[in-house]
Design a protein around this motif. Structure first.
Motif, PDB file in Angstrom:
ATOM      1  N   VAL A  41       0.899  -1.140   0.120  1.00 15.51           N
ATOM      2  CA  VAL A  41       0.081  -0.161   0.138  1.00 15.51           C
ATOM      3  C   VAL A  41       0.921   1.272  -0.130  1.00 15.51           C
ATOM      4  O   VAL A  41       1.941   1.430   0.722  1.00 15.51           O
ATOM      5  CB  VAL A  41      -0.819   0.106   1.180  1.00 15.51           C
ATOM      6  CG1 VAL A  41      -0.407   0.156   2.726  1.00 15.51           C
ATOM      7  CG2 VAL A  41      -1.948   1.130   1.004  1.00 15.51           C
ATOM      8  N   LYS A  42       0.405   2.077  -0.692  1.00 14.12           N
ATOM      9  CA  LYS A  42       1.039   3.841  -0.883  1.00 14.12           C
ATOM     10  C   LYS A  42      -0.144   4.447  -0.749  1.00 14.12           C
ATOM     11  O   LYS A  42      -0.955   4.323  -1.386  1.00 14.12           O
ATOM     12  CB  LYS A  42       1.811   3.939  -2.052  1.00 14.12           C
ATOM     13  CG  LYS A  42       2.983   2.885  -2.419  1.00 14.12           C
ATOM     14  CD  LYS A  42       3.789   3.398  -3.586  1.00 14.12           C
ATOM     15  CE  LYS A  42       3.360   2.481  -4.988  1.00 14.12           C
ATOM     16  NZ  LYS A  42       4.023   2.594  -6.093  1.00 14.12           N
ATOM     17  N   THR A  43       0.232   5.488   0.237  1.00  8.49           N
ATOM     18  CA  THR A  43      -0.871   6.141   0.379  1.00  8.49           C
ATOM     19  C   THR A  43      -0.706   7.478   0.960  1.00  8.49           C
ATOM     20  O   THR A  43       0.536   7.820   1.506  1.00  8.49           O
ATOM     21  CB  THR A  43      -1.759   5.680   1.594  1.00  8.49           C
ATOM     22  OG1 THR A  43      -3.161   6.453   1.718  1.00  8.49           O
ATOM     23  CG2 THR A  43      -1.214   5.583   3.026  1.00  8.49           C
ATOM     24  N   PHE A  44      -1.241   8.973   0.733  1.00  9.79           N
ATOM     25  CA  PHE A  44      -1.175   9.977   1.340  1.00  9.79           C
ATOM     26  C   PHE A  44      -2.318  10.912   0.623  1.00  9.79           C
ATOM     27  O   PHE A  44      -3.392  10.485   0.021  1.00  9.79           O
ATOM     28  CB  PHE A  44       0.238  10.901   1.133  1.00  9.79           C
ATOM     29  CG  PHE A  44       0.533  11.057  -0.452  1.00  9.79           C
ATOM     30  CD1 PHE A  44       0.881  12.444  -0.637  1.00  9.79           C
ATOM     31  CD2 PHE A  44       0.346  10.185  -1.343  1.00  9.79           C
ATOM     32  CE1 PHE A  44       1.156  12.878  -2.104  1.00  9.79           C
ATOM     33  CE2 PHE A  44       0.786  10.682  -2.652  1.00  9.79           C
ATOM     34  CZ  PHE A  44       1.006  12.076  -2.991  1.00  9.79           C
ATOM     35  N   LYS A  45      -2.300  12.266   1.026  1.00  9.14           N
ATOM     36  CA  LYS A  45      -3.652  12.973   0.527  1.00  9.14           C
ATOM     37  C   LYS A  45      -3.909  12.990  -0.919  1.00  9.14           C
ATOM     38  O   LYS A  45      -5.030  13.020  -1.359  1.00  9.14           O
ATOM     39  CB  LYS A  45      -3.386  14.435   1.060  1.00  9.14           C
ATOM     40  CG  LYS A  45      -2.186  15.263   0.596  1.00  9.14           C
ATOM     41  CD  LYS A  45      -2.015  16.554   1.002  1.00  9.14           C
ATOM     42  CE  LYS A  45      -0.808  16.994   0.200  1.00  9.14           C
ATOM     43  NZ  LYS A  45      -0.968  18.669  -0.021  1.00  9.14           N
ATOM     44  N   ASP A  46      -2.945  12.683  -1.783  1.00  8.25           N
ATOM     45  CA  ASP A  46      -3.121  12.830  -3.251  1.00  8.25           C
ATOM     46  C   ASP A  46      -3.521  11.487  -3.717  1.00  8.25           C
ATOM     47  O   ASP A  46      -4.059  11.595  -4.829  1.00  8.25           O
ATOM     48  CB  ASP A  46      -2.008  13.430  -3.817  1.00  8.25           C
ATOM     49  CG  ASP A  46      -1.805  14.902  -3.614  1.00  8.25           C
ATOM     50  OD1 ASP A  46      -2.719  15.655  -3.152  1.00  8.25           O
ATOM     51  OD2 ASP A  46      -0.619  15.292  -3.523  1.00  8.25           O
TER      52      ASP A  46
END
Length: 137
Positions: A41-46
């Protein structure tokens, strides 16, 4: 609810939850084992992206948090949360028709092409949680 602090986790009901749309910069977890498969999983606001065994399973723009993500041969179900409307992309079976429901309301049928991608727009105003069901026809 907001984000998943550990970025991805197994739930007691046999599903997984992942993502954190509140992160200012990209974070990731690699080689998360679940039911004999490896997830990343890769995640952030964008953006939030989930890979299963090296293949994209879920992607959202902007970032989202997904709860109780469950996949069977004929159906994908989950709840999704975010700060703003999002475009969700799921990789399913190629050249297959799916019935899409959002919060229990059928929104229509979508057919995947040879890339096996299904794209759904979801309204996520004020970080409410929305239920998604995608069922093979």
């Amino acid at each position: 609810m907001a984000g998943i602090a550990e970025l991805i986790r197994k739930e007691e009901n046999g599903t997984i939850s992942f993502g954190n749309y509140e992160l200012p910069k990209k974070e990731k977890v690699d080689n998360f084992e679940y039911n004999g498969d490896l997830y990343k999983v890769k995640t952030f606001k964008d953006m939030t992206k989930l890979e299963k065994n090296g293949m994209i399973a879920y992607e959202s723009v902007p970032g989202t948090t997904v709860y109780n993500y469950h996949v069977t041969e004929n159906e994908v179900t989950f709840e999704v949360e975010g700060n703003e409307d999002a475009q969700l992309t799921l990789e399913l079976a190629e050249d297959t028709e799916y019935e899409v429901s959002i919060d229990g309301a059928r929104t229509g049928d979508i057919k995947t092409n040879i890339t096996a991608k299904l794209v759904v727009g979801v309204e996520l105003e004020h970080a409410e949680v929305v239920s998604i069901r995608i069922k093979k026809k």
